[in-house]
Design a protein around this motif. Structure first.
Motif, short mmCIF file in Angstrom:
data_model
loop_
_atom_site.label_atom_id
_atom_site.label_comp_id
_atom_site.label_asym_id
_atom_site.label_seq_id
_atom_site.Cartn_x
_atom_site.Cartn_y
_atom_site.Cartn_z
N GLU A 180 0.82 -1.21 0.00
CA GLU A 180 0.00 0.00 0.00
C GLU A 180 0.86 1.27 0.00
O GLU A 180 0.47 2.28 -0.55
CB GLU A 180 -0.91 0.03 1.24
N ARG A 181 2.00 1.18 0.68
CA ARG A 181 2.88 2.35 0.76
C ARG A 181 4.30 1.90 0.42
O ARG A 181 4.69 0.77 0.70
CB ARG A 181 2.87 2.94 2.17
N HIS A 182 5.06 2.82 -0.17
CA HIS A 182 6.42 2.51 -0.57
C HIS A 182 7.24 3.79 -0.47
O HIS A 182 6.71 4.87 -0.74
CB HIS A 182 6.41 1.98 -2.02
N PRO A 183 8.51 3.72 -0.10
CA PRO A 183 9.29 4.95 0.05
C PRO A 183 9.53 5.69 -1.25
O PRO A 183 9.77 6.90 -1.24
CB PRO A 183 10.61 4.46 0.66
N ILE A 184 9.43 5.04 -2.39
CA ILE A 184 9.71 5.69 -3.67
C ILE A 184 8.49 5.68 -4.59
O ILE A 184 8.16 6.70 -5.20
CB ILE A 184 10.89 4.99 -4.38
N LEU A 185 7.82 4.56 -4.68
CA LEU A 185 6.69 4.42 -5.61
C LEU A 185 5.39 4.89 -4.99
O LEU A 185 5.23 4.87 -3.77
CB LEU A 185 6.54 2.96 -6.02
N THR A 186 4.46 5.29 -5.85
CA THR A 186 3.10 5.61 -5.37
C THR A 186 2.13 4.68 -6.09
O THR A 186 2.37 4.26 -7.22
CB THR A 186 2.73 7.07 -5.68
N PHE A 187 1.04 4.36 -5.42
CA PHE A 187 0.04 3.47 -6.00
C PHE A 187 -1.30 4.18 -5.99
O PHE A 187 -1.83 4.48 -4.93
CB PHE A 187 -0.05 2.18 -5.18
N GLU A 188 -1.82 4.43 -7.18
CA GLU A 188 -3.16 5.02 -7.27
C GLU A 188 -4.18 3.98 -6.85
O GLU A 188 -4.04 2.81 -7.17
CB GLU A 188 -3.47 5.40 -8.72
N ASP A 189 -5.20 4.41 -6.15
CA ASP A 189 -6.26 3.49 -5.77
C ASP A 189 -7.29 3.49 -6.88
O ASP A 189 -8.14 4.36 -6.97
CB ASP A 189 -6.89 3.90 -4.44
N ARG A 190 -7.19 2.51 -7.77
CA ARG A 190 -8.12 2.38 -8.88
C ARG A 190 -9.27 1.50 -8.46
O ARG A 190 -9.25 0.86 -7.43
CB ARG A 190 -7.40 1.82 -10.09
#
Ligand code: FES
Length: 135
Positions: free
Chosen positions: A38-48
């Motif tokens: 759900e969380r990452h220090p570099i990447l972001t994840f859109e909630d689709r």
């Protein structure tokens, strides 16, 4: 000789300790009963939006834009197939289409690399044994 310290590894603070101690934010959510990043220090994840699919007769939910393998992993499915010669269990390994560890039957088509196959609404996914047979 070095003196032993009594501090546990988890007590040691670092700038990234939040992520280290939380398995990169993997947690359960209402959308995915398995583990999902759900969380990452570099990447972001859109909630689709959610996508429903069927795995071995069970209805599961993934997210738009992810692969079938990612959706299965998020639902706690680690066993994707059994190897042809040894019968050993295989699952998600390289995740970039290079190892063939993730071959499954998708909508009746065997030998589909689910780590490269986008998740679609209503797609039917089954475990594969051996080479897989066309149905
Ligand atoms: S996990 Fe290696 S090809 Fe899919």
């Amino acid at each position: 000789m070095r003196a032993r310290t009594s501090r546990r590894k988890s007590e040691v603070r670092s700038p990234n300790s939040e992520f280290r101690n939380s398995s990169f934010g993997a947690r359960r959510s209402s959308l995915s009963p398995g583990r999902r990043i759900e969380r990452h220090p570099i990447l972001t994840f859109e909630d689709r939006g959610p996508v429903n699919f069927i795995f071995d007769g069970r209805t599961m939910t993934g997210r738009q834009g992810e692969t079938i393998a990612a959706a299965l992993a998020a639902n706690g499915i680690r066993l994707f197939r059994h190897a042809e010669k040894t019968g050993r269990p295989r699952g998600f390994f390289c995740a970039v289409g290079k190892c063939s560890s993730c071959l499954m039957v998708v909508d009746g088509q065997p030998n589909t690399m689910v780590c490269m196959e986008p998740l679609r609404e209503g797609v039917k996914v089954e475990r594969q044994s051996g080479r897989g047979k066309l149905t």
